[in-house]
Design an enzyme around this catalytic site. Structure first.
Site, PDB file in Angstrom:
ATOM      1  N   GLU A 229       7.593   6.799   1.775  1.00  0.00           N
ATOM      2  CA  GLU A 229       6.661   6.538   2.889  1.00  0.00           C
ATOM      3  C   GLU A 229       7.470   5.831   3.974  1.00  0.00           C
ATOM      4  O   GLU A 229       7.896   4.694   3.784  1.00  0.00           O
ATOM      5  CB  GLU A 229       5.502   5.672   2.389  1.00  0.00           C
ATOM      6  CG  GLU A 229       4.324   5.629   3.324  1.00  0.00           C
ATOM      7  CD  GLU A 229       3.844   7.019   3.702  1.00  0.00           C
ATOM      8  OE1 GLU A 229       3.801   7.298   4.923  1.00  0.00           O
ATOM      9  OE2 GLU A 229       3.535   7.829   2.810  1.00  0.00           O
ATOM     10  N   CYS A 263       3.717   0.103  10.292  1.00  0.00           N
ATOM     11  CA  CYS A 263       4.254   1.472  10.413  1.00  0.00           C
ATOM     12  C   CYS A 263       3.313   2.360  11.218  1.00  0.00           C
ATOM     13  O   CYS A 263       3.754   3.328  11.830  1.00  0.00           O
ATOM     14  CB  CYS A 263       4.593   2.069   9.054  1.00  0.00           C
ATOM     15  SG  CYS A 263       3.241   2.022   7.898  1.00  0.00           S
TER      16      CYS A 263
END
Ligand code: ADP
Length: 457
Positions: A229, A263
């Protein structure tokens, strides 16, 4: 290892408040061996047995949320109330995994004429879990829970910026799970690198795109399974007919929340020409009034950046933009008389894709605005990135918003809202923002391999 100790620095003061010993090669090998030894027995437990132990961990996270919250704020600077909330949410994450695992891991009995097949979801083995510092308990949780519930054992390496938070997490899991099921190693890139080349079967990682690529290469040696990720450069598209107050509010909070170290933070904004002036004025007000300071001060909205290195990178992107013609509306500096890693909330306009700040992940407290003429131009620019994590579109015309959203190359897109989606759906980045996904039934199944046993009736 070259680095023997991690200097744990409080980013609000710049002072070292703890020294943590880095794991040696021998200690890492021993952790992997322990995980290997514990794995078969752990996998042989029933799902309800493993679930009960994980539920005990969930309870403990709730019980210890203030204590862990303080460690988080001291190590990486985030607001104390967010840190406590994040720790509480770990319990929610574990419990959601327990529920989803019932479906994800159930044996399927399939029939075709007189042929019968049992489809089992078998654990992969020993999983290395390597995580970042920005959400220092929730990121590890998203990988630890599915790995463990599926019957894998784990060697966990928290980020070198949050070693004590990692240790606190490890202590809770280790208290409630059999010995060797979870193991902790401490250190920076060298330790991570040694771990991914060691005798493990899978690597689950949340972190930067650069390290994600290193991991993918390293996994090739023994075809280790991977889940990655990675970062994002999330675009926000604001059309002429958007609710500008709502959009501006989202732009400010989405860019500055957690000091921009998210993020899926808003990293670049494309606003249509007619809306641009009003939108920019509203955003400027929000940025100027955004309060920063110690994470323990209840009146502030953001703390310091995690490190000097992180702040230097953000400042260099701002400098590059200004040098190449961008307008600095507010912020851009470092507050005086402070040894911590604070930075003023910043607003840049007159940007284009020739500026680094519109291409590279910023991970800092900057709102970056570029004007566009048409919807098509906005979509083209939004897609002009190797990243594909989140994105948002703002327009009062929902149908138009949905049509634009369908053309955006991102894994998670919100129309007139953030990326928050119906629970049970995966967290997912496309393009170079990830490989695999997190959460959901499919997410749990990534920590298993299907095996079939077939026989005639
Ligand atoms: P960030 O800069 O946001 O910390 P990184 O991707 O550098 O993101 O770090 C995320 C995690 O990856 C951390 O735990 C870090 O120690 C680890 N890491 C860094 N370099 C490597 C590497 N070469 N191999 C394995 N892990 C690494």
């Amino acid at each position: 290892m070259k680095l023997k100790y991690i200097n744990d620095i409080n980013p609000a003061t710049g002072k070292v408040f703890a020294k943590i010993k880095c794991s040696t090669e021998k200690e890492i090998d021993r952790s992997v061996e322990k995980a290997r030894k514990a794995q078969k027995k752990w996998a042989a437990l029933t799902l309800p047995q493993r679930s009960r132990m994980l539920e005990a961990c969930a309870k403990d996270f709730v019980k210890q949320k203030e204590k862990i919250g303080r460690i988080i704020t001291d190590e990486m600077g985030k607001l104390y109330k967010s840190a406590v909330g994040e720790t509480h949410a770990v319990a929610y994450g574990i419990r959601e995994t327990i529920v989803q695992a019932k479906t994800a891991l159930a044996v399927e009995n399939l029939k075709e004429e007189n042929l019968r097949t049992e489809l089992h979801r078998t654990p992969i083995g020993v999983c290395a879990i390597i995580t970042p510092w920005n959400f220092p308990v929730s990121m590890p949780e998203t990988l630890l829970s599915p790995a463990l519930i599926a019957g894998n054992t784990v060697v966990f390496k928290p980020s070198e910026m949050v070693p004590l938070t990692g240790k606190a997490m490890y202590d809770i899991f280790n208290k409630h799970l059999p010995p060797g099921v979870i193991n902790l190693v401490q250190g920076a890139d060298e330790v991570g690198s040694y771990l991914i080349h060691s005798n493990i079967d899978m690597i689950a990682f949340v972190g930067s795109q650069a390290v994600g690529k290193i991991i993918m290469k390293a996994a090739g040696d023994k075809l280790k399974r991977i889940v990655l990720e990675l970062g994002g450069k999330d675009p926000m598209i604001v059309l002429n007919d958007a609710d500008l107050e709502k959009a501006a509010n989202f732009a400010v909070n989405g860019s500055l929340r957690n000091t921009g170290q998210v993020c899926v933070s808003v990293e670049r904004i494309y606003v249509q020409e007619k809306a641009a002036d009003k939108f920019t004025t509203l955003v400027a007000n929000g940025v100027k009034n955004f309060k920063y300071g110690s994470g323990y001060d209840e009146s502030v909205q953001m703390g310091p950046l995690v490190s000097k290195r992180q702040r230097d990178n953000v400042l260099s992107q701002v400098k590059d933009a200004v040098k190449k013609g961008a307008r600095l509306i507010t912020g851009g500096g470092i507050p005086k008389n402070n040894n911590g890693y604070f930075m003023e909330p910043t607003l840049l306009t007159n940007l284009s894709h020739k500026h680094r700040i519109m291409n590279e992940e910023t991970f800092g407290p900057v709102v970056a605005i570029q004007k566009v003429k048409t919807e098509d131009e906005a979509v083209k620019l939004a897609n002009d990135s190797p990243f594909g994590l989140g994105a948002t579109v703002w327009t009062k015309n929902k149908k138009k918003g949905l049509n634009i959203a369908r053309r955006i190359e991102s894994g998670m897109i919100g129309v007139n809202q953030g990326i928050g989606a119906v629970s049970g759906t995966p967290w997912v980045g496309i393009k170079q923002s990830g490989y695999g996904y997190i959460g959901s039934i499919d997410g749990i199944r990534q920590f298993t391999v299907p095996r079939k046993i077939s026989y005639k009736k």
